[in-house]
Design an enzyme around this catalytic site. Structure first.
Site, mmCIF file in Angstrom:
data_model
loop_
_atom_site.group_PDB
_atom_site.id
_atom_site.type_symbol
_atom_site.label_atom_id
_atom_site.label_comp_id
_atom_site.label_asym_id
_atom_site.label_seq_id
_atom_site.Cartn_x
_atom_site.Cartn_y
_atom_site.Cartn_z
ATOM 1 N N PRO A 1 0.818 -1.209 0.000
ATOM 2 C CA PRO A 1 0.000 0.000 0.000
ATOM 3 C C PRO A 1 0.853 1.262 0.000
ATOM 4 O O PRO A 1 1.802 1.367 0.776
ATOM 5 C CB PRO A 1 -0.790 -0.119 1.306
ATOM 6 C CG PRO A 1 -0.830 -1.573 1.607
ATOM 7 C CD PRO A 1 0.487 -2.100 1.129
ATOM 8 N N CYS B 1 0.305 5.719 -0.967
ATOM 9 C CA CYS B 1 -0.600 6.774 -1.433
ATOM 10 C C CYS B 1 -0.292 7.132 -2.876
ATOM 11 O O CYS B 1 0.848 7.029 -3.323
ATOM 12 C CB CYS B 1 -0.447 8.016 -0.560
ATOM 13 S SG CYS B 1 -0.984 7.722 1.118
ATOM 14 N N TYR C 1 -3.942 3.803 2.109
ATOM 15 C CA TYR C 1 -4.772 3.633 3.296
ATOM 16 C C TYR C 1 -6.218 3.979 2.954
ATOM 17 O O TYR C 1 -6.495 4.897 2.187
ATOM 18 C CB TYR C 1 -4.240 4.417 4.499
ATOM 19 C CG TYR C 1 -4.255 5.932 4.451
ATOM 20 C CD1 TYR C 1 -4.178 6.651 3.269
ATOM 21 C CD2 TYR C 1 -4.331 6.646 5.635
ATOM 22 C CE1 TYR C 1 -4.181 8.046 3.268
ATOM 23 C CE2 TYR C 1 -4.336 8.039 5.644
ATOM 24 C CZ TYR C 1 -4.273 8.724 4.454
ATOM 25 O OH TYR C 1 -4.289 10.093 4.455
ATOM 26 N N GLU D 1 -6.273 -1.570 1.894
ATOM 27 C CA GLU D 1 -5.669 -1.349 3.216
ATOM 28 C C GLU D 1 -6.656 -0.606 4.123
ATOM 29 O O GLU D 1 -6.638 0.624 4.216
ATOM 30 C CB GLU D 1 -4.365 -0.555 3.103
ATOM 31 C CG GLU D 1 -3.624 -0.500 4.432
ATOM 32 C CD GLU D 1 -2.346 0.323 4.382
ATOM 33 O OE1 GLU D 1 -2.362 1.435 3.838
ATOM 34 O OE2 GLU D 1 -1.325 -0.165 4.913
ATOM 35 N N GLY E 1 -2.293 -1.754 10.893
ATOM 36 C CA GLY E 1 -2.027 -1.839 12.327
ATOM 37 C C GLY E 1 -0.818 -1.047 12.784
ATOM 38 O O GLY E 1 -0.477 -1.097 13.967
ATOM 39 N N HIS F 1 2.025 2.513 12.593
ATOM 40 C CA HIS F 1 2.087 3.976 12.553
ATOM 41 C C HIS F 1 1.165 4.664 13.553
ATOM 42 O O HIS F 1 0.618 5.723 13.251
ATOM 43 C CB HIS F 1 1.790 4.480 11.131
ATOM 44 C CG HIS F 1 2.790 3.983 10.130
ATOM 45 N ND1 HIS F 1 2.526 3.861 8.800
ATOM 46 C CD2 HIS F 1 4.057 3.546 10.291
ATOM 47 C CE1 HIS F 1 3.585 3.384 8.172
ATOM 48 N NE2 HIS F 1 4.539 3.190 9.069
ATOM 49 N N TYR G 1 -1.851 4.259 14.456
ATOM 50 C CA TYR G 1 -3.268 4.438 14.170
ATOM 51 C C TYR G 1 -4.110 3.624 15.167
ATOM 52 O O TYR G 1 -3.584 3.012 16.087
ATOM 53 C CB TYR G 1 -3.566 4.067 12.712
ATOM 54 C CG TYR G 1 -2.970 5.071 11.734
ATOM 55 C CD1 TYR G 1 -3.308 6.423 11.815
ATOM 56 C CD2 TYR G 1 -2.076 4.680 10.752
ATOM 57 C CE1 TYR G 1 -2.765 7.354 10.935
ATOM 58 C CE2 TYR G 1 -1.526 5.606 9.872
ATOM 59 C CZ TYR G 1 -1.877 6.941 9.964
ATOM 60 O OH TYR G 1 -1.349 7.866 9.102
#
Ligand code: FMN
Length: 209
Positions: free
Chosen positions: A29, A31, A61, A104, A171, A173, A175
């Site tokens: 994944p 951006c 994401y 993702e 799961g 970074h 977040y």
């Protein structure tokens, strides 16, 4: 030019769950700036990677519910059937070239800007984001936790129905899933909060005071 035999393994298929990757080239994944806002460009961008030989091609994401609204940043928003229609263009293009498509799924928790929905950000405790200035999350109640769990499940099912072969739980970074695992965002005090303690009836004061 003959192939170095050490590289041959890269071109061998490998199983992933019930699916088979046609080789070992996997686009993780990342951006694109297209997200769900520019679905045709997103589909063309991921499709040309599949055409070029990547056996798996993933979205960036993909926020799964309106309390994880990344606006004004661009993400592969995946809240509803309109978003499914947009990302179906991508899965169709990826499949045309014999590759697998990955989604993702993502929830920002206390980092969610929510500039469009104006919903409060959510986190396991009332913590300030260490990524986005000016965001302080609402501490999740049990019903928030249950709803967000259901949102994850719904989004995964929608992902499958949208043609995705691989569905992630983002799961890393710091977040939301990580916020549930980290002492800094669960009931334990944060490193900063550890300097401050609530004395019964007397509000906040330094623990050393
Ligand atoms: C511009 C950019 C956007 C990225 N977006 C995401 C993302 O949305 N989700 C994610 O898990 N990783 C993201 N990453 C990290 C990449 O997926 C990847 O892990 C990183 O570029 C390192 O590559 P490598 O894992 O092949 O070494 C991004 C990286 C870059 C450079």
């Amino acid at each position: 030019m003959p192939m170095d035999p050490d590289h041959a393994i890269l071109f061998e298929p490998v199983g992933i769950g019930p699916h088979t990757l046609r080789n070992r080239f996997y686009q993780v994944p990342h951006c694109s700036g297209f997200g769900t806002e520019k679905p045709w460009t997103q589909a063309a961008h991921r499709g040309v990677k599949a055409e070029g030989g990547w056996a798996a091609v993933c979205t960036e994401y993909a926020p799964l519910a309106p309390d994880s609204d990344e606006a004004p940043l661009i993400a592969a928003r995946f809240w509803d059937r309109d978003d499914m229609r947009a990302l179906r263009l991508m899965t169709d293009r990826v499949h045309e070239h014999g590759s697998l498509a990955g989604l993702e799924l993502h929830h920002s928790g206390n980092h969610a800007p929510n500039r469009v929905t104006r919903w409060p950000a959510l986190a396991p405790s009332q913590t300030a984001s260490d990524l986005e200035p000016d965001i302080v999350a609402k501490e999740m109640e049990l019903r928030d936790i249950r709803r967000v769990q259901d949102d994850w499940v719904d989004a995964a099912v929608r992902g499958r129905d949208c043609g995705f072969d691989i569905v992630y739980v983002y799961g890393g970074h710091s977040y939301l899933p990580m916020q549930f695992l980290s002492p800094s965002t669960t009931s334990e005090p944060t490193p900063t909060a550890a300097l401050w303690r609530t004395a019964p009836g007397s509000g906040w004061r330094r623990s050393s005071a």
